[in-house]
Every structure is written in C-alpha cells, then in structure tokens.
Design a protein around this motif. Sequence first.
Motif, PDB file in Angstrom:
ATOM      1  N   ARG A 188      -8.649  66.893  -1.019  1.00  0.00           N
ATOM      2  CA  ARG A 188      -9.057  67.202  -2.394  1.00  0.00           C
ATOM      3  C   ARG A 188      -8.565  66.136  -3.364  1.00  0.00           C
ATOM      4  O   ARG A 188      -9.324  65.661  -4.217  1.00  0.00           O
ATOM      5  CB  ARG A 188      -8.486  68.566  -2.804  1.00  0.00           C
ATOM      6  N   LYS A 189      -7.304  65.711  -3.226  1.00  0.00           N
ATOM      7  CA  LYS A 189      -6.774  64.694  -4.125  1.00  0.00           C
ATOM      8  C   LYS A 189      -7.469  63.347  -3.909  1.00  0.00           C
ATOM      9  O   LYS A 189      -7.712  62.605  -4.863  1.00  0.00           O
ATOM     10  CB  LYS A 189      -5.270  64.540  -3.920  1.00  0.00           C
ATOM     11  N   ALA A 190      -7.795  63.028  -2.641  1.00  0.00           N
ATOM     12  CA  ALA A 190      -8.483  61.768  -2.366  1.00  0.00           C
ATOM     13  C   ALA A 190      -9.860  61.744  -3.021  1.00  0.00           C
ATOM     14  O   ALA A 190     -10.300  60.716  -3.554  1.00  0.00           O
ATOM     15  CB  ALA A 190      -8.609  61.552  -0.863  1.00  0.00           C
ATOM     16  N   GLN A 191     -10.564  62.894  -3.006  1.00  0.00           N
ATOM     17  CA  GLN A 191     -11.865  62.958  -3.662  1.00  0.00           C
ATOM     18  C   GLN A 191     -11.721  62.771  -5.173  1.00  0.00           C
ATOM     19  O   GLN A 191     -12.541  62.087  -5.804  1.00  0.00           O
ATOM     20  CB  GLN A 191     -12.539  64.295  -3.356  1.00  0.00           C
ATOM     21  N   GLU A 192     -10.654  63.360  -5.748  1.00  0.00           N
ATOM     22  CA  GLU A 192     -10.428  63.187  -7.180  1.00  0.00           C
ATOM     23  C   GLU A 192     -10.129  61.722  -7.503  1.00  0.00           C
ATOM     24  O   GLU A 192     -10.659  61.166  -8.475  1.00  0.00           O
ATOM     25  CB  GLU A 192      -9.264  64.071  -7.635  1.00  0.00           C
ATOM     26  N   TRP A 193      -9.291  61.080  -6.683  1.00  0.00           N
ATOM     27  CA  TRP A 193      -8.971  59.673  -6.938  1.00  0.00           C
ATOM     28  C   TRP A 193     -10.175  58.773  -6.699  1.00  0.00           C
ATOM     29  O   TRP A 193     -10.318  57.734  -7.345  1.00  0.00           O
ATOM     30  CB  TRP A 193      -7.787  59.251  -6.072  1.00  0.00           C
ATOM     31  N   ARG A 194     -11.061  59.146  -5.737  1.00  0.00           N
ATOM     32  CA  ARG A 194     -12.263  58.354  -5.527  1.00  0.00           C
ATOM     33  C   ARG A 194     -13.115  58.359  -6.801  1.00  0.00           C
ATOM     34  O   ARG A 194     -13.615  57.308  -7.243  1.00  0.00           O
ATOM     35  CB  ARG A 194     -13.063  58.918  -4.351  1.00  0.00           C
ATOM     36  N   LEU A 195     -13.252  59.542  -7.412  1.00  0.00           N
ATOM     37  CA  LEU A 195     -14.025  59.625  -8.650  1.00  0.00           C
ATOM     38  C   LEU A 195     -13.343  58.849  -9.774  1.00  0.00           C
ATOM     39  O   LEU A 195     -14.003  58.191 -10.589  1.00  0.00           O
ATOM     40  CB  LEU A 195     -14.198  61.097  -9.044  1.00  0.00           C
ATOM     41  N   ARG A 196     -11.999  58.920  -9.848  1.00  0.00           N
ATOM     42  CA  ARG A 196     -11.294  58.188 -10.898  1.00  0.00           C
ATOM     43  C   ARG A 196     -11.463  56.676 -10.724  1.00  0.00           C
ATOM     44  O   ARG A 196     -11.691  55.956 -11.708  1.00  0.00           O
ATOM     45  CB  ARG A 196      -9.791  58.529 -10.859  1.00  0.00           C
ATOM     46  N   VAL A 197     -11.350  56.203  -9.485  1.00  0.00           N
ATOM     47  CA  VAL A 197     -11.484  54.767  -9.232  1.00  0.00           C
ATOM     48  C   VAL A 197     -12.889  54.297  -9.585  1.00  0.00           C
ATOM     49  O   VAL A 197     -13.083  53.274 -10.242  1.00  0.00           O
ATOM     50  CB  VAL A 197     -11.137  54.450  -7.764  1.00  0.00           C
ATOM     51  N   LEU A 198     -13.919  55.073  -9.136  1.00  0.00           N
ATOM     52  CA  LEU A 198     -15.297  54.686  -9.442  1.00  0.00           C
ATOM     53  C   LEU A 198     -15.542  54.690 -10.944  1.00  0.00           C
ATOM     54  O   LEU A 198     -16.254  53.830 -11.480  1.00  0.00           O
ATOM     55  CB  LEU A 198     -16.274  55.633  -8.743  1.00  0.00           C
ATOM     56  N   ASP A 199     -14.953  55.650 -11.641  1.00  0.00           N
ATOM     57  CA  ASP A 199     -15.139  55.723 -13.091  1.00  0.00           C
ATOM     58  C   ASP A 199     -14.404  54.587 -13.799  1.00  0.00           C
ATOM     59  O   ASP A 199     -14.852  54.099 -14.831  1.00  0.00           O
ATOM     60  CB  ASP A 199     -14.635  57.086 -13.605  1.00  0.00           C
ATOM     61  N   ASP A 230      -5.233  69.543   1.101  1.00  0.00           N
ATOM     62  CA  ASP A 230      -4.791  69.103  -0.221  1.00  0.00           C
ATOM     63  C   ASP A 230      -5.012  67.612  -0.401  1.00  0.00           C
ATOM     64  O   ASP A 230      -5.464  67.160  -1.466  1.00  0.00           O
ATOM     65  CB  ASP A 230      -3.307  69.450  -0.398  1.00  0.00           C
ATOM     66  N   VAL A 231      -4.712  66.816   0.633  1.00  0.00           N
ATOM     67  CA  VAL A 231      -4.914  65.370   0.545  1.00  0.00           C
ATOM     68  C   VAL A 231      -6.396  65.048   0.420  1.00  0.00           C
ATOM     69  O   VAL A 231      -6.800  64.153  -0.329  1.00  0.00           O
ATOM     70  CB  VAL A 231      -4.296  64.670   1.775  1.00  0.00           C
ATOM     71  N   LEU A 280      11.921  58.336  10.003  1.00  0.00           N
ATOM     72  CA  LEU A 280      10.467  58.330  10.004  1.00  0.00           C
ATOM     73  C   LEU A 280       9.935  58.940   8.718  1.00  0.00           C
ATOM     74  O   LEU A 280      10.529  59.874   8.169  1.00  0.00           O
ATOM     75  CB  LEU A 280       9.933  59.110  11.205  1.00  0.00           C
ATOM     76  N   MET A 281       8.805  58.416   8.251  1.00  0.00           N
ATOM     77  CA  MET A 281       8.099  58.972   7.101  1.00  0.00           C
ATOM     78  C   MET A 281       6.745  59.489   7.571  1.00  0.00           C
ATOM     79  O   MET A 281       6.089  58.862   8.397  1.00  0.00           O
ATOM     80  CB  MET A 281       7.894  57.903   6.022  1.00  0.00           C
ATOM     81  N   ARG A 282       6.335  60.612   7.000  1.00  0.00           N
ATOM     82  CA  ARG A 282       5.030  61.183   7.340  1.00  0.00           C
ATOM     83  C   ARG A 282       4.002  60.588   6.380  1.00  0.00           C
ATOM     84  O   ARG A 282       3.979  60.905   5.189  1.00  0.00           O
ATOM     85  CB  ARG A 282       5.063  62.713   7.179  1.00  0.00           C
ATOM     86  N   ILE A 283       3.160  59.683   6.869  1.00  0.00           N
ATOM     87  CA  ILE A 283       2.184  58.977   6.049  1.00  0.00           C
ATOM     88  C   ILE A 283       0.790  59.516   6.370  1.00  0.00           C
ATOM     89  O   ILE A 283       0.386  59.585   7.530  1.00  0.00           O
ATOM     90  CB  ILE A 283       2.232  57.458   6.301  1.00  0.00           C
ATOM     91  N   ALA A 284       0.068  59.916   5.331  1.00  0.00           N
ATOM     92  CA  ALA A 284      -1.322  60.378   5.487  1.00  0.00           C
ATOM     93  C   ALA A 284      -2.260  59.245   5.114  1.00  0.00           C
ATOM     94  O   ALA A 284      -2.107  58.618   4.066  1.00  0.00           O
ATOM     95  CB  ALA A 284      -1.590  61.601   4.621  1.00  0.00           C
ATOM     96  N   ILE A 343       0.613  74.747  10.678  1.00  0.00           N
ATOM     97  CA  ILE A 343       0.062  75.401   9.485  1.00  0.00           C
ATOM     98  C   ILE A 343       0.212  74.483   8.264  1.00  0.00           C
ATOM     99  O   ILE A 343      -0.723  74.288   7.480  1.00  0.00           O
ATOM    100  CB  ILE A 343       0.761  76.756   9.240  1.00  0.00           C
ATOM    101  N   VAL A 344       1.391  73.902   8.093  1.00  0.00           N
ATOM    102  CA  VAL A 344       1.629  73.017   6.951  1.00  0.00           C
ATOM    103  C   VAL A 344       0.754  71.768   7.032  1.00  0.00           C
ATOM    104  O   VAL A 344       0.201  71.302   6.029  1.00  0.00           O
ATOM    105  CB  VAL A 344       3.118  72.633   6.883  1.00  0.00           C
ATOM    106  N   ASP A 345       0.587  71.214   8.262  1.00  0.00           N
ATOM    107  CA  ASP A 345      -0.259  70.032   8.409  1.00  0.00           C
ATOM    108  C   ASP A 345      -1.689  70.323   7.980  1.00  0.00           C
ATOM    109  O   ASP A 345      -2.359  69.496   7.358  1.00  0.00           O
ATOM    110  CB  ASP A 345      -0.240  69.548   9.866  1.00  0.00           C
ATOM    111  N   ARG A 346      -2.189  71.532   8.329  1.00  0.00           N
ATOM    112  CA  ARG A 346      -3.553  71.883   7.924  1.00  0.00           C
ATOM    113  C   ARG A 346      -3.656  72.034   6.409  1.00  0.00           C
ATOM    114  O   ARG A 346      -4.621  71.573   5.783  1.00  0.00           O
ATOM    115  CB  ARG A 346      -3.967  73.193   8.611  1.00  0.00           C
ATOM    116  N   MET A 347      -2.636  72.664   5.813  1.00  0.00           N
ATOM    117  CA  MET A 347      -2.636  72.831   4.351  1.00  0.00           C
ATOM    118  C   MET A 347      -2.579  71.468   3.653  1.00  0.00           C
ATOM    119  O   MET A 347      -3.310  71.223   2.686  1.00  0.00           O
ATOM    120  CB  MET A 347      -1.449  73.698   3.924  1.00  0.00           C
ATOM    121  N   LEU A 348      -1.702  70.580   4.141  1.00  0.00           N
ATOM    122  CA  LEU A 348      -1.579  69.265   3.522  1.00  0.00           C
ATOM    123  C   LEU A 348      -2.855  68.453   3.695  1.00  0.00           C
ATOM    124  O   LEU A 348      -3.235  67.675   2.815  1.00  0.00           O
ATOM    125  CB  LEU A 348      -0.391  68.514   4.127  1.00  0.00           C
ATOM    126  N   ARG A 349      -3.517  68.626   4.853  1.00  0.00           N
ATOM    127  CA  ARG A 349      -4.759  67.888   5.073  1.00  0.00           C
ATOM    128  C   ARG A 349      -5.813  68.292   4.031  1.00  0.00           C
ATOM    129  O   ARG A 349      -6.471  67.418   3.440  1.00  0.00           O
ATOM    130  CB  ARG A 349      -5.289  68.183   6.477  1.00  0.00           C
TER     131      ARG A 349
END
Length: 606
Positions: free
Chosen positions: A52-63, A49-50, A168-172, A41-47
């Motif tokens: 959504r944040k990746a899309q926001e950062w994509r727009l920030r980088v392009l801008d 969220d990541v 171990l670290m959980r890396i997305a 359940i947490v993995d799906r929620m984090l996926r």
Amino acid sequence: MTEMLDRRAPPRPFFNKLLMPFLGAVTVAMCLSVIYLPAPIVDRMLRDDVHRKAQEWRLRVLDALESGSETFARATITRGDELWLSQVTTLSEIYCFKLIAAEGQIFWSTQAEDIGVVNEMPFFRRIVAAGNPYYQAEDRPVSEVDDHFLRSASSNRAELYEDETGKLMRIAEIHEPILQNGRVVGAIAFYTDLTELRAIFVDRLERIFIALSVVSLLMLVVTSTVIRRSGRMQLRVINQRAEQERQMMAEQMRLARNVRLLGELNEWLQSSRSLDELFKMVGRFMSHILPNSEGSVYVYSSSRDVLVGSASWNGGHHCDHIRAEDCWGLRRGRTYTFGSAEVDFPCSHSESQDDRPSFCFPVLAHGETVGLLHLKAKDNVPLEEFRASQRLAQMCAEQISLAIANVQMRDQLHDRSIRDPLTGLYNRRHLTETLRRQLEQAHREERPLSILSIDVDHFKRFNDTHGHDAGDMVLRAVASVFEQVCEGDETACRMGGEEFMLLLPDLGLPAAALRAEALRGAVERINVRYGEKSLPRITISVGVAVHPEDGTMPQQLMKAADDALYDAKGRGRNRVAIAGEDDPTQAEVAALHASPSPTPREEAVA
C-alpha cells in the motif's frame, strides 16, 4: 438447589478421559503457536502494508516528476526531478529506491553505483515487465545497508545498529511497474527497513499467544483440580475459576477492542487529506476509545504564537485560541495530571474550574511540539478508572501527533511544488493546471475568461547595471502589485525570469484591458530603493487575450497573449496590446476607457 448441584456435578469418567487429552492438546498447540505463528502472520501484514505504501509513493513520484510516466519512457530525469528525488529517503522510511526503464536499466538511484546497471533478475521480465508488482523481504547484514540511511534515520535505529556489524536487517524490496497507455514503460524499486517494526509486531503477537497459552494451561489445571475434588469445595472452586475467566476474557476483549480501534484510527488518520478532515476523525474515534473522558485538541498556528482549538468530543469544549503558558503540560514539557497530587493547579484553558481530574498531553512529532491533547473525566467517573486510561490516551496522542505532522508536511511539500520561491506567486505548473480547469468551466457556463501576458521592460539592464539582488527586488515589487490586484479566483503566476501571467475569470475584453492598463500604471509608479539609492523607473508590457475569441485551448490562449505581448514590446514597450488588434487609435482608447467602471481594488492600484 439440588438440580443446580446435579448440573455442576463432576464429569463422568468417560468424559474425563476425553477432556484431559483434549485440553492438553490445545495447550500444546497454543505453545507451538508462540514459536511458529507470529513471524508468518506479521510478514503477511507487513507485505500488505508495504504494498500500500509503495503504491502511494509511486503516485507521489509520478506526480512530482515534471514529465510523469514519460520520464521512464525517455529514461532521463531533469535537475529538478533529481533534487526532489534525493530528498525522498530523508522524508520517509524508504531505505533506497531506483527508477528503472522498461528494458531493466537503472537510470536513477539513491545509490549512485547502481545507475546504468541492468536488472537481469528473472522476476523483472516475468512479473514486473508484465505489469505486476513484485515483493520480496529478506534478512541482510548491516554492512550491506547504505550508511547514509543509518545516519539519517531515527535515533532508535541508529542506536540499534551501532557497532553491530554482524546484525541482520529485515529489508523489503518491492518493484512497482509504471504504465503508460496500457504499456509498461518502467518501474520504481523501493527498499525499506522492516527490522524494528517487524520485531515490535512479532513481540506483540508472541505476547498474545503466550497469554492464550497461559489461559489454556490455567484451564487445564483448573479442570484437573475440579475433577479431583467433590462436593461444595469443588463447586466453590469452579465458580471462582469461572469468574476469573470471565474477568480475563472481558479484559482481553477490552484490550482487543482498544488495539483494533487504535489500528483503525491510525489507518484513517494516515489517509486523511487535510487537518479539518483529520480532526473530524479524531473526534469520532476518541469518543469510542475513551468514552468516560471529555476531550479537546489544540494545534499550533503557523506563526506558533498561539494554539488553535481544532476539535472536541463527549461534551468537551475547546477555546478558539490559547497560549502555551495557559497549559502546565506545555510549560513543563511533559504530561500534566491534575487531581493526582495533594496540591496542584488547574490549567487556564480548562473552561470549568472544578475538581474533576484531567490530563494534558503535549502532542509531539519529530521532536517538536505540534499541539495539545486535553482530557477531563466525566461526572461520576471514578478517579482510578480515569487514571487507568492514561496509557491508552498517551498512545492516542502519539497516533494523532504523527498524523498531524504528516498532513502538515504534505501540505508544505504541495505548496512548495506550486509556488515560486522568489516572489511567492504561483509557478508555471500551477498556471497550466488552473488555466485548463477554468477554461473548462468558462466553456461549460459560457462565461468570459481573460489572460494577461506580462514582461518587465529592459529587465536585463537592472541585473547588468545594479546586480542580481536589485533584479530580485524588482521582481518581488512587481509581483507584490500583481498579488494585491488579484481578487477571488484571479491568479497571478511567474512563468520564469521576468515573465508573468494573470488569469482573470469572468472578465471580458473591456474589463481585462482596463485591468491591464491599471497594472501598467501601478507598476510604473513603483519606487524601489536599493541600498541608498532608488532604482530606475520600472515599466511593463502587457498582452491581453480573451476566451473564446482568441482561443479555446490553453496553448492557443497563452500563445495569443504572448503574441499580443510581443506586439506591445514592438510598439515601444510600456503599453498594453490586445490580441488580434492593430495599434488602437485615440478614439478607440477613449472608447475603451469609457467601458464598465473599474473595481475598487483597481481604483486603489491606479
């Protein structure tokens, strides 16, 4: 009464045989859910969220990139792009990110060894190259993670992984495709650490499932006890257990509601675009989360000498300005509770000096105090009930603090991206965007728009003779004159070096020419002292172009103004030239000066 006893009589034997196995199966299922359900359940929620944040950062980088998506088509970045990109990992939770061309070649990465490597993984051709995002989360040893990231991360993460080389670290990992005219020209690969966040959410879900398992187990025990008892004792036990269950359910519903509201509050606050919008959201949510408290929020001003009242709710009141010494919480650097001790003192910023208990929460973000959250119990609210809300109020203060810090940081980054650091004027990028917008408005409303192209005469002599520090002082002095003259929607920009441009909406040619002449005269009267001596006289050459006579497109109007500027410099400098006109005669100059009177600001500059 007899009918009620009959309805609450022990269940029939056949029903008993079905009820006990059913409750046992439910309890076993709840116990198994503690082991198997939280992580997926947490993995799906984090996926989500990541993503959504990746899309926001994509727009920030392009801008932020000077050429936007064209950077990926060329697979090259400028020095300015590289400086901005190198700061992203220090301003966010991104562990690493890469810029990838359409062929899969990495042309920039926070890890220099990755530059030039070609991504030959099957998913890149099959998914990313087709225009779809790709996500994968996996556990990696700490030794494989960038050491710079661990050192620059928060103290909690640094302590968590210190001297634990086998941990171990959980890396997305997520790849966001970059599209240009419907064609994939590259991708941005983000890597972020989910270890701590995943552990927190898994732990919370496990606690919830454990609580539900305990409830199921209690129900099984209660039911078995009820079945084995009879008479009035059985009815009394059933009633007691039922009451306990109702209270527990009410408490769980209350906690679930608080968790839901906190989640919604965090989501809305993170999506706010300004502090005013953020404080409206805070007032509305806090009135639902803490209905028995009056509240208000204060935020430090940019000068940090006072706190500005920003929002209040549930009948609360906030002052326009308060000082840090007016609040015991800010003075002592921790939460202050009024009404909990035998002897205590109210804060000066509390308008009504009554005996109602109150909380003062210093709002902290990144180790710095950014504001104050003040809560006071409503009339007739019991002291115990108000104190019980302290933990929830503290969590709200933490959410608000991070949101305030994010909005302030975003505003600072945006202001830096459109301001010239030396003069404080707007830069070329802002001029281009503003000129395009004002031209569209002028064309739509059939209003004039003038543009002045300005160059400081013989500026190289200042640098060569007196040094670059003296040249910088000259530029700042000239920019100060431009900034004083501009009013309303008028915009002064530094194009680079000693070149400036002014946008003057609603000014036709006569008024623009007068403004240019006033600017020239004001700059000529500047006296700049460098050390113990005054620098030589400063003069400027000005070119004037007007919409729509000299052009309807930004490039046309800017070129017309530049051509007029070159004409003014060719005539000997320290003069104003109008686009498309020859050297004016004295009669034309007199007629020009007989045009509409200058504004009071122009007279002051003159």
